[in-house]
Design a protein around this motif. Structure first.
Motif, mmCIF file in Angstrom:
data_model
loop_
_atom_site.group_PDB
_atom_site.id
_atom_site.type_symbol
_atom_site.label_atom_id
_atom_site.label_comp_id
_atom_site.label_asym_id
_atom_site.label_seq_id
_atom_site.Cartn_x
_atom_site.Cartn_y
_atom_site.Cartn_z
ATOM 1 N N LEU A 76 -7.565 15.520 -38.117
ATOM 2 C CA LEU A 76 -6.500 15.049 -37.230
ATOM 3 C C LEU A 76 -5.950 13.699 -37.694
ATOM 4 C CD1 LEU A 76 -7.991 15.998 -33.747
ATOM 5 C CD2 LEU A 76 -6.298 17.254 -35.102
ATOM 6 N N ALA A 77 -6.832 12.817 -38.108
ATOM 7 C CA ALA A 77 -6.405 11.488 -38.568
ATOM 8 C C ALA A 77 -5.549 11.562 -39.826
ATOM 9 C CB ALA A 77 -7.632 10.618 -38.819
ATOM 10 N N HIS A 78 -5.679 12.661 -40.566
ATOM 11 C CA HIS A 78 -4.913 12.814 -41.802
ATOM 12 C C HIS A 78 -3.774 13.819 -41.663
ATOM 13 C CE1 HIS A 78 -8.417 10.661 -43.301
ATOM 14 N NE2 HIS A 78 -7.581 10.215 -44.216
ATOM 15 N N GLY A 79 -3.321 14.028 -40.441
ATOM 16 C CA GLY A 79 -2.085 14.766 -40.223
ATOM 17 C C GLY A 79 -2.183 16.219 -39.807
ATOM 18 N N SER A 80 -3.369 16.778 -39.698
ATOM 19 C CA SER A 80 -3.480 18.164 -39.226
ATOM 20 C C SER A 80 -3.192 18.202 -37.727
ATOM 21 C CB SER A 80 -4.877 18.720 -39.478
ATOM 22 O OG SER A 80 -5.117 18.856 -40.846
ATOM 23 N N ARG A 81 -2.558 19.275 -37.296
ATOM 24 C CA ARG A 81 -2.267 19.445 -35.874
ATOM 25 C C ARG A 81 -3.468 20.083 -35.189
ATOM 26 N NH1 ARG A 81 3.363 22.209 -35.164
ATOM 27 N NH2 ARG A 81 2.773 21.851 -33.017
ATOM 28 N N PRO A 82 -3.777 19.680 -33.969
ATOM 29 C CA PRO A 82 -4.918 20.245 -33.250
ATOM 30 C C PRO A 82 -4.748 21.741 -32.989
ATOM 31 C CG PRO A 82 -3.927 18.426 -32.016
ATOM 32 C CD PRO A 82 -3.062 18.680 -33.187
ATOM 33 N N HIS A 83 -5.799 22.477 -33.203
ATOM 34 C CA HIS A 83 -5.794 23.922 -32.960
ATOM 35 C C HIS A 83 -7.221 24.333 -32.641
ATOM 36 C CE1 HIS A 83 -5.395 28.219 -33.788
ATOM 37 N NE2 HIS A 83 -4.112 28.038 -33.563
ATOM 38 N N PHE A 84 -7.462 24.733 -31.406
ATOM 39 C CA PHE A 84 -8.822 25.029 -30.963
ATOM 40 C C PHE A 84 -9.498 26.095 -31.809
ATOM 41 C CE2 PHE A 84 -11.747 27.359 -27.977
ATOM 42 C CZ PHE A 84 -12.767 26.432 -28.046
ATOM 43 N N ILE A 85 -8.795 27.168 -32.145
ATOM 44 C CA ILE A 85 -9.429 28.255 -32.896
ATOM 45 C C ILE A 85 -9.878 27.780 -34.278
ATOM 46 C CG2 ILE A 85 -9.098 30.549 -33.916
ATOM 47 C CD1 ILE A 85 -9.508 30.454 -30.816
ATOM 48 N N GLY A 86 -9.101 26.903 -34.917
ATOM 49 C CA GLY A 86 -9.520 26.359 -36.207
ATOM 50 C C GLY A 86 -10.817 25.571 -36.092
ATOM 51 N N TYR A 87 -10.910 24.758 -35.041
ATOM 52 C CA TYR A 87 -12.128 23.978 -34.793
ATOM 53 C C TYR A 87 -13.301 24.913 -34.464
ATOM 54 C CZ TYR A 87 -15.444 21.049 -32.261
ATOM 55 O OH TYR A 87 -16.581 20.435 -31.815
ATOM 56 N N TYR A 88 -13.039 25.844 -33.572
ATOM 57 C CA TYR A 88 -14.037 26.813 -33.117
ATOM 58 C C TYR A 88 -14.609 27.584 -34.301
ATOM 59 C CZ TYR A 88 -15.050 31.217 -30.400
ATOM 60 O OH TYR A 88 -15.582 32.333 -29.835
ATOM 61 N N ALA A 89 -13.729 28.085 -35.157
ATOM 62 C CA ALA A 89 -14.181 28.882 -36.304
ATOM 63 C C ALA A 89 -14.949 28.032 -37.312
ATOM 64 C CB ALA A 89 -12.987 29.553 -36.972
ATOM 65 N N MET A 90 -14.546 26.768 -37.491
ATOM 66 C CA MET A 90 -15.275 25.883 -38.395
ATOM 67 C C MET A 90 -16.704 25.673 -37.870
ATOM 68 S SD MET A 90 -14.535 21.965 -39.641
ATOM 69 C CE MET A 90 -14.471 21.341 -37.971
ATOM 70 N N VAL A 91 -16.841 25.422 -36.574
ATOM 71 C CA VAL A 91 -18.166 25.218 -35.978
ATOM 72 C C VAL A 91 -19.019 26.476 -36.146
ATOM 73 C CG1 VAL A 91 -19.420 24.816 -33.813
ATOM 74 C CG2 VAL A 91 -17.386 23.453 -34.358
ATOM 75 N N MET A 92 -18.448 27.627 -35.843
ATOM 76 C CA MET A 92 -19.197 28.877 -35.985
ATOM 77 C C MET A 92 -19.564 29.116 -37.458
ATOM 78 S SD MET A 92 -19.646 30.160 -32.947
ATOM 79 C CE MET A 92 -19.856 28.446 -32.472
ATOM 80 N N GLY A 93 -18.633 28.853 -38.368
ATOM 81 C CA GLY A 93 -18.898 29.036 -39.791
ATOM 82 C C GLY A 93 -20.029 28.154 -40.283
ATOM 83 N N LEU A 94 -20.069 26.919 -39.820
ATOM 84 C CA LEU A 94 -21.144 26.012 -40.225
ATOM 85 C C LEU A 94 -22.501 26.483 -39.708
ATOM 86 C CD1 LEU A 94 -19.363 22.576 -39.838
ATOM 87 C CD2 LEU A 94 -20.229 23.585 -41.958
ATOM 88 N N GLN A 95 -22.482 27.252 -38.641
ATOM 89 C CA GLN A 95 -23.722 27.819 -38.107
ATOM 90 C C GLN A 95 -24.039 29.185 -38.712
ATOM 91 O OE1 GLN A 95 -23.459 27.864 -33.808
ATOM 92 N NE2 GLN A 95 -22.988 25.685 -33.718
ATOM 93 N N GLY A 96 -23.156 29.666 -39.600
ATOM 94 C CA GLY A 96 -23.360 30.969 -40.221
ATOM 95 C C GLY A 96 -23.091 32.128 -39.281
ATOM 96 N N ARG A 97 -22.261 31.879 -38.269
ATOM 97 C CA ARG A 97 -21.953 32.892 -37.260
ATOM 98 C C ARG A 97 -20.528 33.391 -37.431
ATOM 99 N NH1 ARG A 97 -23.381 29.663 -31.903
ATOM 100 N NH2 ARG A 97 -22.642 31.578 -30.916
#
Length: 120
Positions: A59-80
């Motif tokens: 976000l600090a570097h210009g990306s627009r907030p998007h819940f699904i992008g955040y959600y999927a990153m969190v799940m991906g880091l958990q291997g889910r």
């Protein structure tokens, strides 16, 4: 067997080396360039930083907030799978996302456009 991430891509391909990588690959909402602008150039860097700090950097570097992008990153880091989070866990994840976005808005309210789905 193809990875479950092929149809729901959210984390840049540069962060994933090898066919067994648990991280998804990029989607237009969160591209390789977005992560590179934020200084996240490897899967290990993303793991070391953690999802909340990494998303704040995006976000600090210009990306627009998007819940699904955040959600999927969190799940991906958990291997889910990207859509594995439901109920109270998803509600808690949404609260974390909102806190990250609100902190970013407080830091730079002119550069971010906050898009939130209507509450039901």
């Amino acid at each position: 067997m193809p990875s479950p991430w092929h149809s729901h891509r959210t984390v840049p391909s540069v962060l994933c080396q090898g066919p067994s990588c648990p991280l998804p690959s990029p989607q237009p909402a969160t591209s390789d360039a977005s992560y590179a602008r934020a200084g996240i150039t490897s899967a290990q860097a993303l793991r070391d930083i953690g999802p909340d700090a990494a998303y704040a950097r995006l976000l600090a570097h210009g990306s627009r907030p998007h819940f699904i992008g955040y959600y999927a990153m969190v799940m991906g880091l958990q291997g889910r799978p990207w859509n594995d989070c439901k109920g109270a866990e998803e509600t808690a994840l949404r609260a974390r996302f909102d806190a990250i976005v609100n902190a970013a808005l407080a830091d730079d309210s002119e550069s971010l456009r906050f898009h939130r789905r209507p509450s039901t």
